[in-house]
Design a protein around this motif. Structure first.
Motif, PDB file in Angstrom:
ATOM      1  N   LEU A 378       0.762  -1.063   0.023  1.00 24.94           N
ATOM      2  CA  LEU A 378      -0.058   0.207  -0.081  1.00 24.94           C
ATOM      3  C   LEU A 378       0.810   1.233   0.013  1.00 24.94           C
ATOM      4  O   LEU A 378       0.496   2.220  -0.856  1.00 24.94           O
ATOM      5  CB  LEU A 378      -0.867  -0.050   1.254  1.00 24.94           C
ATOM      6  CG  LEU A 378      -1.737   1.149   1.490  1.00 24.94           C
ATOM      7  CD1 LEU A 378      -2.629   1.646   0.372  1.00 24.94           C
ATOM      8  CD2 LEU A 378      -2.661   1.132   2.734  1.00 24.94           C
ATOM      9  N   TYR A 379       1.875   1.245   0.992  1.00 28.57           N
ATOM     10  CA  TYR A 379       2.794   2.392   1.056  1.00 28.57           C
ATOM     11  C   TYR A 379       3.772   2.830  -0.212  1.00 28.57           C
ATOM     12  O   TYR A 379       3.659   3.886  -0.850  1.00 28.57           O
ATOM     13  CB  TYR A 379       3.661   2.390   2.108  1.00 28.57           C
ATOM     14  CG  TYR A 379       2.815   2.536   3.624  1.00 28.57           C
ATOM     15  CD1 TYR A 379       1.675   2.821   3.725  1.00 28.57           C
ATOM     16  CD2 TYR A 379       3.762   2.602   4.635  1.00 28.57           C
ATOM     17  CE1 TYR A 379       1.159   2.905   4.887  1.00 28.57           C
ATOM     18  CE2 TYR A 379       3.023   2.639   6.036  1.00 28.57           C
ATOM     19  CZ  TYR A 379       1.778   3.068   6.045  1.00 28.57           C
ATOM     20  OH  TYR A 379       1.168   3.160   7.141  1.00 28.57           O
ATOM     21  N   VAL A 380       4.036   1.817  -1.093  1.00 28.10           N
ATOM     22  CA  VAL A 380       4.488   1.795  -2.348  1.00 28.10           C
ATOM     23  C   VAL A 380       3.739   2.330  -3.433  1.00 28.10           C
ATOM     24  O   VAL A 380       3.996   3.280  -3.881  1.00 28.10           O
ATOM     25  CB  VAL A 380       5.315   0.595  -2.830  1.00 28.10           C
ATOM     26  CG1 VAL A 380       5.744   0.713  -4.123  1.00 28.10           C
ATOM     27  CG2 VAL A 380       6.338   0.279  -1.835  1.00 28.10           C
ATOM     28  N   GLU A 381       2.450   1.867  -3.238  1.00 31.73           N
ATOM     29  CA  GLU A 381       1.704   2.230  -4.417  1.00 31.73           C
ATOM     30  C   GLU A 381       1.054   3.827  -4.100  1.00 31.73           C
ATOM     31  O   GLU A 381       1.053   4.584  -5.284  1.00 31.73           O
ATOM     32  CB  GLU A 381       0.231   1.381  -4.305  1.00 31.73           C
ATOM     33  CG  GLU A 381       0.522  -0.174  -4.855  1.00 31.73           C
ATOM     34  CD  GLU A 381       1.057  -0.295  -6.436  1.00 31.73           C
ATOM     35  OE1 GLU A 381       0.551   0.576  -7.187  1.00 31.73           O
ATOM     36  OE2 GLU A 381       1.833  -0.964  -6.734  1.00 31.73           O
ATOM     37  N   ASP A 385       1.819   6.955  -6.807  1.00 34.58           N
ATOM     38  CA  ASP A 385       0.463   7.378  -7.153  1.00 34.58           C
ATOM     39  C   ASP A 385       0.788   9.255  -6.706  1.00 34.58           C
ATOM     40  O   ASP A 385       0.513   9.926  -7.829  1.00 34.58           O
ATOM     41  CB  ASP A 385      -0.890   7.278  -6.719  1.00 34.58           C
ATOM     42  CG  ASP A 385      -1.245   5.874  -7.128  1.00 34.58           C
ATOM     43  OD1 ASP A 385      -1.121   5.721  -8.359  1.00 34.58           O
ATOM     44  OD2 ASP A 385      -1.981   4.991  -6.431  1.00 34.58           O
ATOM     45  N   TYR A 386       1.383   9.419  -5.835  1.00 33.25           N
ATOM     46  CA  TYR A 386       1.458  10.899  -5.394  1.00 33.25           C
ATOM     47  C   TYR A 386       2.634  11.534  -6.335  1.00 33.25           C
ATOM     48  O   TYR A 386       2.375  12.384  -7.209  1.00 33.25           O
ATOM     49  CB  TYR A 386       2.075  10.994  -3.985  1.00 33.25           C
ATOM     50  CG  TYR A 386       0.868  10.965  -3.186  1.00 33.25           C
ATOM     51  CD1 TYR A 386      -0.366  11.195  -3.395  1.00 33.25           C
ATOM     52  CD2 TYR A 386       1.275  10.425  -1.705  1.00 33.25           C
ATOM     53  CE1 TYR A 386      -1.193  11.098  -2.100  1.00 33.25           C
ATOM     54  CE2 TYR A 386       0.413  10.288  -0.718  1.00 33.25           C
ATOM     55  CZ  TYR A 386      -0.928  10.830  -1.145  1.00 33.25           C
ATOM     56  OH  TYR A 386      -1.919  10.677  -0.179  1.00 33.25           O
ATOM     57  N   VAL A 387       3.585  10.716  -6.656  1.00 32.87           N
ATOM     58  CA  VAL A 387       4.773  11.023  -7.464  1.00 32.87           C
ATOM     59  C   VAL A 387       4.279  11.382  -9.073  1.00 32.87           C
ATOM     60  O   VAL A 387       4.636  12.479  -9.426  1.00 32.87           O
ATOM     61  CB  VAL A 387       5.979  10.188  -7.559  1.00 32.87           C
ATOM     62  CG1 VAL A 387       7.094  10.537  -8.572  1.00 32.87           C
ATOM     63  CG2 VAL A 387       6.885  10.148  -5.947  1.00 32.87           C
ATOM     64  N   ASN A 388       3.496  10.229  -9.462  1.00 31.00           N
ATOM     65  CA  ASN A 388       3.146  10.532 -10.857  1.00 31.00           C
ATOM     66  C   ASN A 388       2.096  11.452 -11.124  1.00 31.00           C
ATOM     67  O   ASN A 388       1.936  12.233 -12.167  1.00 31.00           O
ATOM     68  CB  ASN A 388       2.566   9.178 -11.323  1.00 31.00           C
ATOM     69  CG  ASN A 388       3.872   7.919 -11.539  1.00 31.00           C
ATOM     70  OD1 ASN A 388       4.881   8.476 -11.868  1.00 31.00           O
ATOM     71  ND2 ASN A 388       3.301   6.896 -11.345  1.00 31.00           N
ATOM     72  N   ASP A 426       9.957  -3.015   5.329  1.00 31.41           N
ATOM     73  CA  ASP A 426      11.002  -3.233   4.294  1.00 31.41           C
ATOM     74  C   ASP A 426      10.206  -2.491   2.989  1.00 31.41           C
ATOM     75  O   ASP A 426       9.603  -3.181   2.256  1.00 31.41           O
ATOM     76  CB  ASP A 426      11.065  -4.865   4.066  1.00 31.41           C
ATOM     77  CG  ASP A 426      12.230  -5.012   2.959  1.00 31.41           C
ATOM     78  OD1 ASP A 426      12.918  -3.962   2.837  1.00 31.41           O
ATOM     79  OD2 ASP A 426      12.033  -6.044   2.573  1.00 31.41           O
ATOM     80  N   LEU A 427      10.785  -1.270   2.939  1.00 29.38           N
ATOM     81  CA  LEU A 427      10.247  -0.379   1.864  1.00 29.38           C
ATOM     82  C   LEU A 427      11.350   0.120   0.784  1.00 29.38           C
ATOM     83  O   LEU A 427      12.732   0.222   1.548  1.00 29.38           O
ATOM     84  CB  LEU A 427       9.434   0.565   2.237  1.00 29.38           C
ATOM     85  CG  LEU A 427       8.334   0.498   3.187  1.00 29.38           C
ATOM     86  CD1 LEU A 427       7.887   1.694   3.970  1.00 29.38           C
ATOM     87  CD2 LEU A 427       7.047   0.141   2.350  1.00 29.38           C
ATOM     88  N   PRO A 428      11.007   0.414  -0.339  1.00 26.13           N
ATOM     89  CA  PRO A 428      12.277   1.065  -1.157  1.00 26.13           C
ATOM     90  C   PRO A 428      12.588   2.315  -0.234  1.00 26.13           C
ATOM     91  O   PRO A 428      11.960   3.222   0.194  1.00 26.13           O
ATOM     92  CB  PRO A 428      11.655   1.453  -2.396  1.00 26.13           C
ATOM     93  CG  PRO A 428      10.776   0.394  -2.638  1.00 26.13           C
ATOM     94  CD  PRO A 428       9.793   0.127  -1.164  1.00 26.13           C
ATOM     95  N   SER A 429      13.742   2.930  -0.266  1.00 28.20           N
ATOM     96  CA  SER A 429      14.493   4.028   0.703  1.00 28.20           C
ATOM     97  C   SER A 429      13.637   5.119   0.374  1.00 28.20           C
ATOM     98  O   SER A 429      13.655   6.087   1.095  1.00 28.20           O
ATOM     99  CB  SER A 429      15.877   4.163   0.543  1.00 28.20           C
ATOM    100  OG  SER A 429      16.348   4.475  -0.516  1.00 28.20           O
ATOM    101  N   TRP A 430      13.156   5.042  -0.901  1.00 24.72           N
ATOM    102  CA  TRP A 430      12.335   6.681  -1.207  1.00 24.72           C
ATOM    103  C   TRP A 430      11.332   6.867  -0.847  1.00 24.72           C
ATOM    104  O   TRP A 430      10.650   7.851  -1.107  1.00 24.72           O
ATOM    105  CB  TRP A 430      12.723   6.851  -2.775  1.00 24.72           C
ATOM    106  CG  TRP A 430      12.033   5.767  -3.733  1.00 24.72           C
ATOM    107  CD1 TRP A 430      12.691   4.678  -4.116  1.00 24.72           C
ATOM    108  CD2 TRP A 430      10.637   5.624  -4.138  1.00 24.72           C
ATOM    109  NE1 TRP A 430      11.895   3.804  -4.935  1.00 24.72           N
ATOM    110  CE2 TRP A 430      10.534   4.484  -4.873  1.00 24.72           C
ATOM    111  CE3 TRP A 430       9.667   6.445  -4.150  1.00 24.72           C
ATOM    112  CZ2 TRP A 430       9.440   4.211  -5.480  1.00 24.72           C
ATOM    113  CZ3 TRP A 430       8.344   6.196  -4.814  1.00 24.72           C
ATOM    114  CH2 TRP A 430       8.221   4.748  -5.247  1.00 24.72           C
ATOM    115  N   VAL A 431      10.437   5.689  -0.380  1.00 23.93           N
ATOM    116  CA  VAL A 431       9.199   5.617  -0.053  1.00 23.93           C
ATOM    117  C   VAL A 431       8.904   6.041   1.505  1.00 23.93           C
ATOM    118  O   VAL A 431       9.627   5.469   2.423  1.00 23.93           O
ATOM    119  CB  VAL A 431       8.439   4.242  -0.215  1.00 23.93           C
ATOM    120  CG1 VAL A 431       7.128   3.953   0.416  1.00 23.93           C
ATOM    121  CG2 VAL A 431       8.480   3.880  -1.764  1.00 23.93           C
TER     122      VAL A 431
END
Length: 619
Positions: A378-381, A385-388, A426-431
């Motif tokens: 959810l956090y990645v998605e 969405d915010y960035v795009n 465990d998320l990508p570090s930019w998220v």
């Protein structure tokens, strides 16, 4: 069980549905809507108590309470028999009652698009515990609620008339994930058509006087010969006022995530403390005009993002946007509020804002909240969405006439809110990890309350931008790349130095370095020995001799970089095992940082060496 779920319309306009939901006809299931004209729950004035207190004879009162208590104990447990979906939601009708008499109510069904009767919404927190250890009578059945909600209902009910009010703990079947998701998706309709009662909890000596103080200030109700200052000082001295406001802002309601949309969407908001009632505007005015005492060390009330005064400011600005019919586009505000809020379910850190943002109106964004989805996914998605949306959706930036500076600032705020040293999951570090609360004073913005002006336009975050311009004013490369479900963030960055030594403590600032920015408020300038900014951080020294501060966890060998368009530097860690077959270097983002150098923090180094900037991938 009825289960009709037509596709949700996005407009808040009242539209006549082609078919009327059968649950809204009299005689269907548990539907019980009183056709008589409803006497709206509208106190005549702020000082009027919420609940009446008649005085029947003691014998009659005790006898009635015994019978009601016995009926409550003997009642079977309540079970939800009708689904709340489509345009339907439930409303609680509180039956008349006083004192400690058991709370009796019924559950009615209502149309979120075109309500048939007026109602209120209760904004409250479940309490110190989510245990439901108190019971009420609901449709004649026993229904367990939390103690805090029970206290609120006792104060809100009236002695001689019914009160219609929406309460999440009762009106939503909390054990049904699909119903919870659906009700979240129509929350904007439920709250935008209601007046909201904010329940802050039981009263105390200071809260009663504080409410009286707020009412006097709001009305200007003074005797001809008395000055306003004299009248107000009789109620609370300046020191007592500071203490009362601080105690008020420490109440649990100010930390919950769901109260944000509840207040932002409301057409009108009142604040209840025990039996005292004041308007939301009077509360905001009181907080704005009260200067809190300054502490010499680290003070969470002023140093952290999302502190209570700042939350009040953001809430008020968001409410102004909603009143002007403008959905929200300021991601910086949502990040600040979500990370500083508590939620029983971490998914609500995102879903609480579903009905407020422009994302919910995007033609390609039709998914309902999903409480079965993993938090990591959810956090990645939502970050994608915010960035795009900020980068590529034209109507998103045009909705509030967002300038290029605003868009850049929002994108960078996501990076500053992320970083491997600020993540539980465990998320990508930019998220950003919305579950990782703010605990340090930020370098990238200020924590000012910004209570001066509330307009519908999303320009609030421009007022908290830091004085630093390490990355200049213009955005460089900033895009999502990758495949197979794994995305990297590609940015333009200048690698300026390498960390060679770290310390858990921060050294004294170099003589001659006095922060940065002549216009900064007294005591706000960043220096290495600042107790506010050094809290939770250690110091580092680079290969070229630069001194700086960063979150504890930075290691020798990490690199110091300035992302083009960013305000402050960041610390990166090279991912050498991913670099051997790639055209670009890959790094993990660790945290934001401060460097004791005017050339770095002011952007002079970047402007001189911009030719050395390169595209890198952050994983």
């Amino acid at each position: 069980m009825v289960n009709t779920s037509p596709r949700l319309r996005d407009s808040l306009d009242y539209e006549d549905p082609e078919e009327t939901d059968p649950r809204l006809f009299f005689g269907f299931g548990t539907l019980s809507i009183n056709s008589a004209e409803y006497e709206d729950y509208e106190p005549d004035d702020d000082h009027r108590p919420i609940a009446g207190r008649p005085f029947p004879s003691a014998t009659r009162r005790r006898g009635k309470q015994r019978r009601q208590g016995q009926a409550l104990n003997d009642a079977p447990l309540f079970e939800y028999r009708t689904a709340a979906d489509g345009d339907v939601f439930r409303v609680v009708t509180l039956l008349a009652g006083t004192g400690d008499a058991p709370i009796q109510c019924r559950l009615d069904l209502e149309d979120s698009r075109k309500p048939r009767q007026s109602y209120r919404c209760l904004s409250y927190c479940w309490g110190a515990t989510t245990d439901r250890n108190v019971a009420i009578l609901l449709n004649g059945f026993r229904f367990a609620v939390t103690e805090n909600l029970h206290n609120a209902l006792q104060c809100i009910r009236k002695a001689n008339s019914e009160v219609r009010i929406w309460v999440d703990q009762i009106c939503i079947n909390q054990s049904d994930y699909d119903e919870r998701a659906h009700q979240v998706s129509i929350m904007k309709h439920i709250f935008s058509k209601a007046k909201v009662v904010v329940w802050l909890g039981e009263e105390d000596d200071r809260s009663r006087k504080l409410c009286e103080y707020a009412r006097k200030t709001g009305r200007g109700d003074y005797a001809p010969r008395d000055s306003p200052k004299t009248v107000l000082n009789r109620i609370l001295s300046p020191r007592q006022l500071q203490d009362a406001v601080q105690r008020l802002l420490q109440r649990q309601w100010f930390t919950r995530v769901w109260v944000i949309p509840e207040v932002a969407l409301a057409s009108y908001t009142e604040v209840a403390i025990g039996n005292d009632l004041i308007s939301w505007d009077n509360l905001v005015r009181l907080i704005k005009d009260t200067q809190l005492p300054q502490n010499g060390g680290f003070d969470k009330q002023t140093a952290l993002l999302g502190n209570p005064r700042q939350r009040i400011a953001i809430l008020s600005q968001m409410a102004a946007s909603q009143r002007e019919g403008l959905l929200h586009t300021d991601i910086t505000q949502l990040l600040i509020l979500a990370k500083s809020s508590d939620a029983t379910d971490h998914r609500d850190k995102v879903y609480a804002f579903f009905g407020l943002t422009l994302l919910s109106l995007r033609p390609d964004y039709r998914q309902l909240p999903d409480y079965k989805r993993s938090i990591e996914r959810l956090y990645v998605e939502i970050a994608k969405d915010y960035v795009n949306s900020i980068l590529y959706i034209d109507y998103y930036s045009k909705w509030h006439s967002l300038s290029e500076q605003h868009r850049t600032q929002q994108l960078m705020s996501m990076l500053y809110s992320a970083g491997r040293l600020h993540q539980h999951f465990d998320l990508p570090s930019w998220v950003p990890d919305w579950t990782f609360a703010w605990y340090q004073a930020p370098f990238w913005c200020t924590t000012d309350a910004n209570l001066a002006n509330f307009s519908g336009k999303d320009d609030w975050s421009a007022g908290i931008r830091s004085q630093y311009r390490a990355g200049g004013e213009k955005l460089g490369t900033f895009e999502l790349v990758g495949d197979a479900g794994r995305h990297w963030l590609r940015v333009s960055a200048l690698i300026i130095d390498r960390v060679v030594e770290v310390s858990e403590t921060t050294p004294a600032s170099t003589p001659g370095f006095e922060g940065y920015g002549a216009s900064s408020p007294a005591g706000s300038a960043v220096t290495l020995d600042s107790p506010t900014f050094s809290y939770g951080r250690g110091s580092f020294r680079t290969k070229s001799g630069l001194l700086g501060m960063a979150t504890k966890g930075v290691q020798a060998g990490d690199v110091l970089a300035v992302i083009v368009g960013a305000d402050v530097p960041v610390v990166l860690r090279a991912m050498d095992h991913l670099n051997w077959d790639r055209d670009r270097d890959v790094y993990t983002l660790l945290c934001e940082s401060f460097v004791q150098s005017h050339d770095v923090m002011g952007g002079e180094m970047l402007s001189t060496d911009i030719w050395r900037a390169e595209d890198i991938d952050i994983t």
